[in-house]
Design a protein around this motif. Structure first.
Motif, PDB file in Angstrom:
ATOM      1  N   ALA A 209       0.844  -1.202   0.000  1.00  0.00           N
ATOM      2  CA  ALA A 209       0.000   0.000   0.000  1.00  0.00           C
ATOM      3  C   ALA A 209       0.875   1.245   0.000  1.00  0.00           C
ATOM      4  N   ILE A 210       0.401   2.263  -0.727  1.00  0.00           N
ATOM      5  CA  ILE A 210       1.040   3.583  -0.683  1.00  0.00           C
ATOM      6  C   ILE A 210       0.077   4.482   0.086  1.00  0.00           C
ATOM      7  N   LEU A 211       0.553   5.000   1.219  1.00  0.00           N
ATOM      8  CA  LEU A 211      -0.320   5.758   2.124  1.00  0.00           C
ATOM      9  C   LEU A 211       0.085   7.218   2.153  1.00  0.00           C
ATOM     10  N   GLN A 212      -0.908   8.069   2.275  1.00  0.00           N
ATOM     11  CA  GLN A 212      -0.619   9.501   2.356  1.00  0.00           C
ATOM     12  C   GLN A 212      -0.329   9.893   3.813  1.00  0.00           C
ATOM     13  N   LEU A 213       0.699  10.733   3.993  1.00  0.00           N
ATOM     14  CA  LEU A 213       1.012  11.276   5.312  1.00  0.00           C
ATOM     15  C   LEU A 213       0.697  12.768   5.295  1.00  0.00           C
ATOM     16  N   ILE A 214       0.486  13.331   6.469  1.00  0.00           N
ATOM     17  CA  ILE A 214       0.195  14.777   6.529  1.00  0.00           C
ATOM     18  C   ILE A 214       1.126  15.435   7.552  1.00  0.00           C
ATOM     19  N   PRO A 215       1.261  16.777   7.507  1.00  0.00           N
ATOM     20  CA  PRO A 215       2.112  17.438   8.496  1.00  0.00           C
ATOM     21  C   PRO A 215       1.601  17.151   9.909  1.00  0.00           C
ATOM     22  N   ARG A 216       2.529  16.907  10.815  1.00  0.00           N
ATOM     23  CA  ARG A 216       2.127  16.599  12.201  1.00  0.00           C
ATOM     24  C   ARG A 216       1.764  17.901  12.916  1.00  0.00           C
ATOM     25  N   PRO A 217       0.606  17.953  13.588  1.00  0.00           N
ATOM     26  CA  PRO A 217       0.243  19.188  14.299  1.00  0.00           C
ATOM     27  C   PRO A 217       1.312  19.549  15.332  1.00  0.00           C
ATOM     28  N   LEU A 218       1.467  20.858  15.578  1.00  0.00           N
ATOM     29  CA  LEU A 218       2.556  21.320  16.453  1.00  0.00           C
ATOM     30  C   LEU A 218       2.332  20.927  17.908  1.00  0.00           C
ATOM     31  N   SER A 219       1.084  20.896  18.349  1.00  0.00           N
ATOM     32  CA  SER A 219       0.856  20.556  19.754  1.00  0.00           C
ATOM     33  C   SER A 219      -0.569  20.022  19.944  1.00  0.00           C
ATOM     34  N   THR A 220      -0.796  19.413  21.111  1.00  0.00           N
ATOM     35  CA  THR A 220      -2.135  18.902  21.429  1.00  0.00           C
ATOM     36  C   THR A 220      -2.523  19.325  22.850  1.00  0.00           C
ATOM     37  N   GLN A 221      -3.818  19.331  23.103  1.00  0.00           N
ATOM     38  CA  GLN A 221      -4.332  19.652  24.447  1.00  0.00           C
ATOM     39  C   GLN A 221      -5.487  18.706  24.764  1.00  0.00           C
ATOM     40  N   THR A 222      -5.424  18.081  25.925  1.00  0.00           N
ATOM     41  CA  THR A 222      -6.503  17.144  26.308  1.00  0.00           C
ATOM     42  C   THR A 222      -7.404  17.776  27.366  1.00  0.00           C
ATOM     43  N   ILE A 223      -8.700  17.540  27.222  1.00  0.00           N
ATOM     44  CA  ILE A 223      -9.690  18.107  28.154  1.00  0.00           C
ATOM     45  C   ILE A 223     -10.619  16.976  28.616  1.00  0.00           C
ATOM     46  N   MET A 224     -10.857  16.904  29.928  1.00  0.00           N
ATOM     47  CA  MET A 224     -11.815  15.916  30.443  1.00  0.00           C
ATOM     48  C   MET A 224     -13.082  16.652  30.875  1.00  0.00           C
ATOM     49  N   VAL A 225     -14.241  16.200  30.371  1.00  0.00           N
ATOM     50  CA  VAL A 225     -15.511  16.830  30.736  1.00  0.00           C
ATOM     51  C   VAL A 225     -16.383  15.762  31.395  1.00  0.00           C
ATOM     52  N   ILE A 226     -16.909  16.058  32.595  1.00  0.00           N
ATOM     53  CA  ILE A 226     -17.723  15.040  33.276  1.00  0.00           C
ATOM     54  C   ILE A 226     -19.187  15.489  33.357  1.00  0.00           C
ATOM     55  N   PHE A 227     -20.078  14.488  33.325  1.00  0.00           N
ATOM     56  CA  PHE A 227     -21.524  14.772  33.257  1.00  0.00           C
ATOM     57  C   PHE A 227     -22.285  13.928  34.282  1.00  0.00           C
ATOM     58  N   ASP A 228     -23.358  14.516  34.834  1.00  0.00           N
ATOM     59  CA  ASP A 228     -24.237  13.748  35.728  1.00  0.00           C
ATOM     60  C   ASP A 228     -25.284  12.993  34.936  1.00  0.00           C
ATOM     61  N   ASP A 229     -25.422  13.319  33.650  1.00  0.00           N
ATOM     62  CA  ASP A 229     -26.406  12.635  32.813  1.00  0.00           C
ATOM     63  C   ASP A 229     -25.781  12.406  31.426  1.00  0.00           C
ATOM     64  N   ILE A 230     -25.719  11.149  31.035  1.00  0.00           N
ATOM     65  CA  ILE A 230     -25.053  10.805  29.767  1.00  0.00           C
ATOM     66  C   ILE A 230     -25.745  11.478  28.572  1.00  0.00           C
ATOM     67  N   VAL A 231     -27.044  11.748  28.713  1.00  0.00           N
ATOM     68  CA  VAL A 231     -27.767  12.388  27.601  1.00  0.00           C
ATOM     69  C   VAL A 231     -27.225  13.806  27.381  1.00  0.00           C
TER      70      VAL A 231
END
Ligand SMILES: Cc1cc2nc3c(=O)[nH]c(=O)nc-3n(C[C@H](O)[C@H](O)[C@H](O)COP(=O)(O)OP(=O)(O)OC[C@H]3O[C@@H](n4cnc5c(N)ncnc54)[C@H](O)[C@@H]3O)c2cc1C
Length: 470
Positions: A209-231
């Motif tokens: 397979a020949i696969l396409q690559l893309i520029p790697r993003p410069l940085s990432t940020q993770t966020i956790m969000v919590i809920f009392d109701d899944i809906v």
């Protein structure tokens, strides 16, 4: 039937007899995958060149022997199972080619390369191979191409098919064809690349397979969000996606999956919440700083109990580790896990959560929900014990109702795991008789002797979902 003559001829085709496996222990090892059912092959071959594959396929046509391609057998739909015996073609030893051509932003790979290794190599050149199925550290690129695998990053970057520029394929009759090529654009003739990708090993054997690559993003940020109701969590997904921000990942874990992870390897997740969403933003550091604040505001507006922005990479890795641990954690409760990937339009996510809760109560089953919520690809997982026949009957009904609900809400049987054996009986429910018939005609045109992966995608006479040994 594999005769002495066939074995003799296979020994002439394969460069080494070490890659012809006929011992009982070997056949047992190839009789199952990560889904349901046990089927023994007559023998297993481990090709490491296109010439070997061509020789095997031509011989299989001469003697009408079924061929079952296999990567590392992580399929959740029965894809590589040798349901009619015959030959399993194990590609896991063919991992020799992994070339990154940074100037053309492509990777050239042999079928047995482990998917995560492609991204690791690309990273050394400032590039990225985006498709990231949760199994990427154990599954092969051949298996990912055949299943059109997706992962958390699919929300922003798409799935395997979006990164395939060209393929070398051995047809079911043993011809070698090349589809596409090294260029980003290519509209010469029919798009056979897209036809082969996702065809679950039924239309051709992928040998390169020949696969396409893309520029790697410069940085990432993770966020956790919590809920009392899944809906509310379901509403938050649409609200974030209409706030002008496209996260790279949006994964959901319900309370049962959070508790399972905490009991397995405590990470410090809040266990008294109904659900949590893990969000990853990527891009320029200044941009994602602003975007994090917008995500926080939007989630609080739709009822999130709390939003935590990961302080550093270590905190982010800990959260993503929790997501990866869900599968191993939930099987500690009971030995059998049925992992579904029914997918619905994003607007129907809250409704799907409600319906899954109803199904859980109606059939009195242990149902855990997690998955790629941002693209509507939920993973309702039923945790059960296949020895308990009475419970398995209820599980069968619950699975059928999950499929029917997804389709009723405008969704699909499978967002990424494929049809294989497990969902074949339900194809007509989604596509109608005429839709399935058009697909069968393609199969017949490509594979007139029905050699390649027979018994998959299309239901055989009288086939239905059976999870109980009868
Ligand atoms: C814990 C866990 C997490 C998972 N997470 C995800 C996820 O996030 N996203 C996702 O999409 N899937 C996921 N999966 C499912 C599975 O990992 C994928 O379907 C994967 O693409 C299968 O790769 P494999 O190498 O194991 O292939 P196999 O399971 O061995 O085979 C899969 C299919 O590919 C065909 N095939 C294999 N090699 C070739 C070839 N060279 N040419 C033609 N056909 C071939 C086989 O015939 C079969 O139909 C998960 C599975 C597990 C167990």
């Amino acid at each position: 039937m594999i005769t002495e003559e066939i074995i003799h001829r296979l020994k002439n085709i394969m460069d080494s007899e070490d890659r012809i496996l006929m011992e009982k222990a070997d056949l047992v090892s190839y009789s199952y995958d990560a889904s349901f059912g046990t089927y023994f092959p007559d023998l297993v071959l481990q090709p490491i060149s296109t010439e070997e594959v061509v020789g095997i396929v031509k011989l299989a046509n001469e003697f009408t022997i079924p061929i079952y391609p296999r990567g590392t057998g992580t399929s959740l739909s029965g894809g590589p199972l040798p349901v009619h015996g015959g030959i399993v073609l194990d590609f896991s030893r063919w991992s020799q080619t992994l070339i990154i051509d940074a100037a053309d932003t492509i990777a050239i790979v042999s079928p047995g390369v482990i998917t995560a290794d492609i991204d690791s190599e690309a990273k050394k050149h400032g590039l990225m191979y985006p498709p990231d199925p949760s199994s990427s550290h154990v599954s092969t690129i051949g298996g990912n191409l055949a299943e059109n695998a997706g992962g958390p990053r699919g929300l922003k970057y798409g799935v395997t098919k979006d990164y395939v520029l060209g393929l070398e394929v051995v047809t079911p009759e043993g011809e070698v064809i090349r589809t596409g090529g090294r260029t980003i654009k290519n509209v010469t003739g029919y798009d056979l690349t897209k036809l082969i990708v996702g065809s679950e090993g039924t239309l051709g054997i992928i040998t390169e397979a020949i696969l396409q690559l893309i520029p790697r993003p410069l940085s990432t940020q993770t966020i956790m969000v919590i809920f009392d109701d899944i809906v509310d969590a379901g509403h938050a997904i649409s609200s974030v996606l209409t706030s002008g921000i496209l996260p790279s990942k949006m994964e959901i874990m319900d309370q049962a999956s959070i508790i399972a992870v905490e009991e397995y390897q405590p990470i410090g997740l809040p266990v008294d919440v109904d659900a949590m969403i893990l969000i990853e933003l990527d891009g320029h550091p200044l941009a994602i700083k602003d975007e994090s604040e917008i995500v926080k505001r939007v989630c609080l507006e739709v009822g999130a109990r709390d939003v935590e922005i990961a302080k550093d990479d270590a905190a982010a890795s800990k959260l993503w580790k929790a997501r990866k641990l869900v599968s191993p954690a939930i099987v500690r409760k009971k030995p059998t896990k049925i992992s579904e990937d029914a997918t619905i339009p994003r607007s129907k996510i809250p409704e799907m959560f409600k319906r899954l809760q109803e199904i859980k109560a109606k059939y009195e089953i242990d149902l855990v929900v997690f998955g790629h919520a941002g693209d509507g690809n939920l993973h309702p997982n039923i945790i059960t014990n296949k020895q308990d026949k009475e419970e398995m009957k209820r599980v069968e009904k619950a699975v059928e109702e999950i499929f029917a609900t997804a389709i009723e809400l405008g969704g699909t049987l499978s967002g990424e795991h494929g049809i294989g054996t497990m969902k074949a009986p339900f194809m007509v429910m989604e596509l109608g008789e005429a839709g399935v018939d058009m697909m069968k005609r393609i199969k017949m045109a490509w594979d007139p002797n029905n050699i390649l992966n027979p018994g998959k995608i299309f239901a055989e006479k009288g086939q239905r979902l059976v999870l109980v040994d009868e």
